[in-house]
Scaffold this active site. Structure first.
Site, PDB file in Angstrom:
ATOM      1  CD  GLU A 114      -1.548  -2.163   2.155  1.00  0.00           C
ATOM      2  OE1 GLU A 114      -0.335  -2.495   2.160  1.00  0.00           O
ATOM      3  OE2 GLU A 114      -2.413  -2.784   2.774  1.00  0.00           O
ATOM      4  CB  THR A 153      22.954  -2.711  13.186  1.00  0.00           C
ATOM      5  OG1 THR A 153      23.840  -3.642  12.572  1.00  0.00           O
ATOM      6  CG2 THR A 153      23.612  -2.075  14.382  1.00  0.00           C
ATOM      7  CB  CYS A 202     -19.374  12.518  23.475  1.00  0.00           C
ATOM      8  SG  CYS A 202     -20.246  12.603  21.906  1.00  0.00           S
ATOM      9  CG  HIS A 214     -15.446  14.612  21.850  1.00  0.00           C
ATOM     10  ND1 HIS A 214     -15.228  13.380  22.420  1.00  0.00           N
ATOM     11  CD2 HIS A 214     -16.511  14.474  21.043  1.00  0.00           C
ATOM     12  CE1 HIS A 214     -16.137  12.524  21.969  1.00  0.00           C
ATOM     13  NE2 HIS A 214     -16.933  13.163  21.134  1.00  0.00           N
ATOM     14  CD  GLU A 253     -12.209  14.254  24.263  1.00  0.00           C
ATOM     15  OE1 GLU A 253     -12.827  15.133  24.911  1.00  0.00           O
ATOM     16  OE2 GLU A 253     -12.762  13.317  23.663  1.00  0.00           O
TER      17      GLU A 253
HETATM   18  N1  GLN Z   1     -22.992   7.378  20.226  1.00  0.00           N
HETATM   19  C1  GLN Z   1     -23.312   8.725  20.629  1.00  0.00           C
HETATM   20  C2  GLN Z   1     -23.820   9.575  19.482  1.00  0.00           C
HETATM   21  O1  GLN Z   1     -23.622   9.222  18.341  1.00  0.00           O
HETATM   22  C3  GLN Z   1     -22.110   9.372  21.271  1.00  0.00           C
HETATM   23  C4  GLN Z   1     -20.981   9.601  20.332  1.00  0.00           C
HETATM   24  C5  GLN Z   1     -19.669   9.868  21.016  1.00  0.00           C
HETATM   25  O2  GLN Z   1     -19.528   9.614  22.206  1.00  0.00           O
HETATM   26  N2  GLN Z   1     -18.668  10.339  20.276  1.00  0.00           N
HETATM   27  O3  GLN Z   1     -24.399  10.604  19.696  1.00  0.00           O
END
Ligand code: GLN
Length: 537
Positions: A149, A189, A381, A507, A509
């Site tokens: 690939e 190596t 989420c 999110h 994060e």
């Molecule tokens: N499964 C849930 C949704 O689609 C949460 C998605 C997630 O946690 N990224 O809304």
């Protein structure tokens, strides 16, 4: 524009992404503007449809691109925002070429891998790199040299090197493994020699070899690699196991890698500024205390599935001179056996995002445990949706409340699809994705943490809190303190009267960076510190 191509040999999982990110950070520390591209030689158009079990986390960009997790490393190390064009896949390249063929753009020619696919690859790399106005673009090639690939991509970058003045503007960095054999621990190596031979057979001579090994390479081993692989001695770089990924740029820099790259590419670099980076590393390596956070999910045996959370906790912990030990707890185990010791010992609980039915009840039990025992809690989420359902069931008394994702027939669809989502059958890139504005209520915990009322955070979801239940949920103490600007979508919720029980549909994060931690993760760490060490900490 100068290009640094990072290839990998011997085997995957050598930390090529961290090497590429570190190299970018080092060039940036000399005052250069740096960007990065990841090439993934798979046929998927993007990572959005890929299972985290296999590939680790799907990272989400500001523009809604669902990409390889290495783009998260680039964003964190370089402190830049990238776009989905920075992740080039075989799927995207072939799709572009086939669309052009259908439009008749190849004027009756036979369309072939060379030159049509390779031209497309070169144009995409150069187009993306030049649009950023950067001085240097790091291009990481996924997979290992020798994979079928990868061939068109390696051929394309070989051509780029020739077209851009053979060595003047392109630098090839090859990462390999130097294993240790026998009781005396001899560094070997041969795998490196073989993978360089493979690279050369495609017409690419590496300029730099970064060798992963348990320990730093012995001088004689560096010399041997230099001799057999025809690379200057100062360009054979050791990448021993590091205590933290944030140590890697410094390990590479100490061996003269940055100076070598700048000289080799003929660019003017400023004087080195890694002061902030060193301070961050110092705080990560020598924290004065530790808190334990339990991450309750289903992808728990692959830490890469939650890499952005892990990093957000590193960033948050560094701010508070605290090590955050993240322990992964399988939600199915809680579902079967109830709240486990790991959960009881945690100073805080995280329920991250996720899809699918498995372990859902376990996550609800974890949320309930945190709610009832005043344990600091963050739901992200799916975690936001789960905690909403748990409160609807247990506090309001809607026993069968659920998300229609898991129970399409539920009488109480507390979490549901918006009408526009119901029509969508296609799976790829059809969720609500990327940076979206959120209005934060003044006086809330979220407002204290963000310090402003309008924020932009990244999303990746289909389901939403059903507006029909908002009043009852708020009466039960589950206050929605963040909403979309039109007020229709619920984005943040906080449980009243709890030290820290906060959840978000987005999110945070994905936007956490060293020195700029995700506010909600920082909030959880603060609350965990307070729980463990008392209010004055
Ligand atoms: N499964 C849930 C949704 O689609 C949460 C998605 C997630 O946690 N990224 O809304």
């Amino acid at each position: 524009m100068k290009y640094v191509f990072v290839t990998g040999g011997v085997l995957s999982g050598l930390g090529k992404g961290i090497t590429a990110s570190s190299v970018g950070r080092l060039l940036k520390s000399r005052g250069l503007k740096v960007t990065a591209i990841k090439i993934d030689p798979y046929l998927n158009i993007d990572a959005g449809t890929m299972n985290p079990f296999e590939h680790g986390e799907v990272f989400v960009l500001e523009d809604g691109g669902e990409v390889d997790l290495d783009l998260g490393n680039y964003e964190r190390f370089l402190d830049v925002n990238l776009t989905s064009n920075h992740n080039i896949t075989t799927g995207k390249v072939y799709r572009a070429v086939i669309e052009k063929e259908r439009m008749g753009e190849y004027l009756g020619k036979t369309v072939q891998i060379i030159p049509h696919i390779t031209n497309e690859i070169k144009n995409e790399i150069r187009g993306v790199a030049e649009a950023t106005g950067a001085d240097v673009c790091i291009v990481e090639l996924g997979g290992t040299v020798g994979d079928i690939e990868s061939m068109p991509f390696l051929e394309a970058v070989r051509q780029m090197n020739t077209e851009l003045g053979r060595g003047e503007n392109c630098l090839f960095m090859h990462t390999t493994l130097v294993p240790v054999l026998g009781t005396v621990g001899e560094q070997k190596t041969k795998p490196t020699q073989h993978s360089v031979k493979e690279l050369r057979s495609i017409g690419i001579q590496p300029d730099i070899i970064v060798a992963r090994a348990k320990q730093a390479l012995e001088y004689s081993i560096k010399r041997k690699i230099s001799l057999f692989c025809d690379v200057p001695l100062e360009a054979v770089i050791s990448a021993p196991d590091a205590k933290s990924i944030y140590e890697v740029p410094l390990i590479l820099d100490e061996q003269g890698l940055t100076d070598f790259m700048i000289k080799r590419l003929g660019i003017e670099g400023g004087s080195e500024d890694l002061r902030d980076w060193k301070k961050l590393l110092e705080r990560i390596l020598h924290p004065s205390r530790t808190v334990n956070i339990a991450c309750v999910g289903k992808y728990t045996h692959l830490a890469d599935s939650y890499i952005s959370h892990l990093e957000a906790f590193h960033h948050s912990g560094a701010e508070k001179d605290t090590k955050v030990d993240l322990c992964f707890v399988d939600s199915e185990i809680i579902q079967e056996h109830g709240v486990t010791e790991e959960l009881e010992e945690a100073d805080g609980i995280l329920i991250p995002g996720g899809f699918g039915n498995r372990g859902i009840l376990g996550k609800m039990l974890a949320a309930k445990y945190a709610r009832e025992n005043r344990v600091p809690f963050l739901g992200i989420c799916l975690g936001f949706q789960i905690s909403t359902i748990e409160i609807a069931r247990d506090v309001i008394g809607l026993e069968t409340a659920h998300s229609t994702e898991f129970d399409p027939e539920t009488c109480d669809p507390v979490v549901d699809l918006l009408p526009e989502q119901r029509e969508i059958k296609k799976k790829g890139a059809t969720m609500r994705l990327g940076g979206q504005p959120v209005v934060v209520t003044e006086g809330s915990k979220a407002y204290d943490l963000y310090g402003k009322t309008l924020i932009m955070e990244r999303h990746r979801h289909r389901y939403e809190v059903n507006p029909k239940y908002i009043e009852r949920l708020e009466d039960a103490g589950w206050k929605f303190t963040g909403k979309s600007p039109d007020g229709l979508r619920m984005e943040i919720a906080e449980l009243q009267g709890h030290p820290y029980f906060v959840a978000s549909q987005f999110h945070p994060e994905f936007k956490s960076r060293p020195g700029k931690p995700s506010p909600l993760h920082l909030g959880l760490v603060n609350a965990a510190i307070e729980r463990k060490f008392g209010a004055s900490s």
